[in-house]
Write a protein that holds these residues in place. Structure first.
Motif, short mmCIF file in Angstrom:
data_model
loop_
_atom_site.label_atom_id
_atom_site.label_comp_id
_atom_site.label_asym_id
_atom_site.label_seq_id
_atom_site.Cartn_x
_atom_site.Cartn_y
_atom_site.Cartn_z
N GLN A 377 -36.82 64.93 -43.82
CA GLN A 377 -37.17 63.71 -44.56
C GLN A 377 -36.73 63.84 -46.02
N VAL A 378 -36.37 62.70 -46.60
CA VAL A 378 -35.99 62.67 -48.00
C VAL A 378 -37.26 62.88 -48.85
N ASN A 383 -30.17 61.09 -59.52
CA ASN A 383 -28.89 60.39 -59.72
C ASN A 383 -27.72 61.20 -59.17
N PHE A 384 -27.93 62.50 -58.89
CA PHE A 384 -26.83 63.32 -58.37
C PHE A 384 -26.97 63.62 -56.88
N GLY A 385 -28.03 63.15 -56.23
CA GLY A 385 -28.14 63.40 -54.80
C GLY A 385 -29.56 63.23 -54.28
N ILE A 386 -29.77 63.65 -53.03
CA ILE A 386 -31.09 63.56 -52.42
C ILE A 386 -31.51 64.95 -51.93
N PHE A 387 -32.82 65.23 -52.02
CA PHE A 387 -33.37 66.49 -51.51
C PHE A 387 -34.03 66.22 -50.16
N ARG A 415 -28.77 53.89 -50.92
CA ARG A 415 -28.71 54.14 -49.48
C ARG A 415 -30.02 54.70 -48.90
N PHE A 416 -30.83 55.36 -49.74
CA PHE A 416 -32.00 56.08 -49.21
C PHE A 416 -33.28 55.75 -49.97
N GLU A 417 -34.40 55.98 -49.29
CA GLU A 417 -35.74 55.91 -49.88
C GLU A 417 -36.50 57.18 -49.49
#
Length: 565
Positions: A377-378, A383-387, A415-417
């Motif tokens: 899961q996110v 601003n540089f990516g998702i963990f 694109r993501f939440e």
């Protein structure tokens, strides 16, 4: 022997004892000596040498338990109340004689500034009532050297007092215990000051407790035992160790004779626990201790009285980013830790809690080899990516450049939440820096291999303007693939403000002048559509794309112009 004979014998005996001249010299209100002639249940007959005997109630000669304290023949002192009453009797009183005698003794003690003994018998308004033979008043301010809050606790206590006010006519007596204590304390103080010296170990009594220490009576002079000198261990308040009235041994740390100030120490009498602490707590040793304090940067663990170790927040967990130690431990918790460092000189011990468990980053490559597909899961978006959370404390970073092969993503939030379930591929693991790199676009083949074939240098394309910027115009070639026409390639003459000439959705025709698969960029030129020389140069570039050398359109044009010269 007849009653007359006995009476005569008694008279003779009295005369022998007191003298005949005293037989008729009695006055009312005086104290006289008399001889006990007889005792029955109701009265005691007393002969004081007067023309008649006096009668006193038997109870005046009894104790509280009802025991008679005299016998026939005893000599007693009595008060002559009336020489001859209405019924012709001699009126005597043993009780009033004693009371009058007490008043005389009290008067003498007052005149000579002597102490009197008494018993505190009752709590009265403003102080206490004291029995010194008669009732006297002891004001609350005169009870002790310091104010006494609970006066009732003194009831029944026997003590010595000084009479500070005396009025026999009004029956008013005021006492002071404080005055005697001050005199006694002054003598003790003078004696103590002559012998007091730094380094001495003395006996003392705790007189008062404060937030910062305790005042100790050393014998007429008070010394301060500061809270930091009470114990090698941590103390929050002196009341944790002492109560007023406790007797303790202390060491004189500093003595200012002029100011009469004494600094005392208790822990200095005991061994310093930091001596040989490094031997008792070697590096790598597992210890157990109690959490005694929390700060923003860590938790202090008491290993023994006087020895505390610090667990820094960075040493609490291998995987969690601990912002404050209260998220992991609370004061009073018993915890286990490992000794990381001991500095006896600065009295510091560094501890680690995470070292109790195996570092998950040491085996992470075995669980997640490069190329492994994972899901999670996110947990956070930047601003540089998702963990992406893979397990407790293990997050992988999908860089914005690894989200899509073709889309230009300005911010991952497009694109993501948080909470979204995503699939990715393990790209790289950095154990030393505890970093985990993931890629989403790597789940699919790289489309740029086909794009290179589809959009060759020199080929002509037509498409709508997707967006206009200060530096050029983006043209949509197909879904997810855009080409950029720089301002210098919009027309034969440079256009400074592309927005004045192009609008979103406008159809344009351009030539492909460069395809960079690594950077995922396609460069276009509208100007080259009508420029034959450029078209020829582009054709030449296309022919050389298979070679190892990199040649740009500018290089070929410059070379062609040189040949023309």
């Amino acid at each position: 022997m007849s009653d007359a004979t006995e009476e005569a014998g008694a008279s003779e005996s009295f005369a022998d004892i007191f003298g005949a001249s005293e037989r008729s010299s009695f006055k009312e209100g005086e104290i006289a000596k008399g001889k006990v002639l007889s005792i029955d249940n109701d009265f005691v007959q007393i002969d004081i040498g007067f023309k008649s005997e006096g009668m006193i109630a038997t109870w005046e000669f009894m104790t509280e338990e009802g025991v008679t304290t005299i016998a026939v023949g005893d000599t007693v002192e009595v008060l002559v109340e009336e020489v001859e009453s209405e019924d012709g009797q001699l009126v005597l009183s043993k009780e009033k004689a004693e009371r009058l005698k007490v008043w005389d003794e009290i008067s003498n003690a007052y005149d000579n500034e002597e102490a009197v003994e008494g018993t505190i018998v009752a709590r009265v308004k403003g102080g206490l009532s004291v029995d010194i033979g008669v009732k006297a008043f002891l004001p609350g301010s005169q009870v002790d050297l310091r104010p006494v809050r609970n006066l009732e606790a003194l009831l029944g206590e026997k003590a010595s007092f000084k009479i500070i006010k005396f009025n026999k006519r009004r029956g008013n007596i005021v006492l002071s215990r404080r005055a005697l204590l001050e005199t006694e304390r002054k003598k003790m103080r003078e004696a103590t000051l002559t012998t007091l010296d730094e380094g001495q170990i003395l006996d003392g009594v705790i007189k008062n407790l404060t937030d910062y220490g305790a005042f100790i009576d050393l014998g007429g002079i008070d010394g301060l035992l500061h809270i930091t000198d009470m114990s090698w261990g941590r103390i929050n308040h002196p009341s944790e160790l002492f109560q007023v009235g406790d007797e303790i041994k202390v060491k004189v740390l500093k003595f200012d004779q002029e100011a009469e100030r004494v600094s005392l120490g208790l822990k200095q009498i005991q061994p310093d626990p930091w001596i040989d602490a490094g031997m008792r707590y070697p590096l790598g040793m597992r210890i157990q201790g109690k959490v005694v304090s929390l700060t923003d940067y860590g938790a202090f663990i008491e290993l023994e009285p006087g020895i505390e170790g610090l667990v820094h927040v960075s040493e609490m967990s291998w995987t969690k980013r601990v912002k404050h130690p209260s998220k992991v431990v609370t004061i009073g918790d018993e915890v286990e830790a490992v000794v990381l460092d001991v500095d006896e000189r600065d009295r510091k011990i560094s501890l680690g809690m995470k070292q109790i468990e195996e570092n998950p980053w040491t085996v992470i490559e075995d669980r997640y080899p490069v190329g492994t597909q994972v899901s999670g899961q996110v947990r956070n978006i930047t601003n540089f990516g998702i963990f992406v959370g893979l397990e407790e404390g293990i997050d992988g970073l999908v860089h914005v450049s690894d989200i899509s092969w073709t889309e230009q993503i300005k911010h991952p939030s497009e694109r993501f939440e948080k909470g979204d379930e995503v699939h990715a591929v393990v790209l790289k693991i950095d154990k030393e820096n505890e970093k985990f790199s993931l890629g989403i676009k790597q789940l699919e083949p790289n489309p740029w291999e086909d794009i290179l074939k589809k959009y060759t240098v020199g080929s002509e394309i037509t498409g709508p303007v997707k967006s206009v910027t200060d530096f050029g115009v983006f043209v949509q070639l197909e879904d997810g693939i855009d080409g950029l026409v720089y301002s210098s390639e919009l027309a034969a003459e440079r256009i400074e403000n592309p927005a004045e000439h192009f609008t979103d959705g406008q159809e344009v025709t351009a030539l492909v002048v460069k395809v960079d698969a690594n950077e995922q960029k396609i460069s276009l030129s509208i100007r080259a559509v009508n420029d034959k020389a450029e078209r020829a140069a582009l054709k030449e570039i296309a022919e050389q794309q298979s070679s190892s050398q990199t040649t740009t359109l500018g290089d070929l044009l410059a070379e062609k112009l040189k040949g023309q010269e």
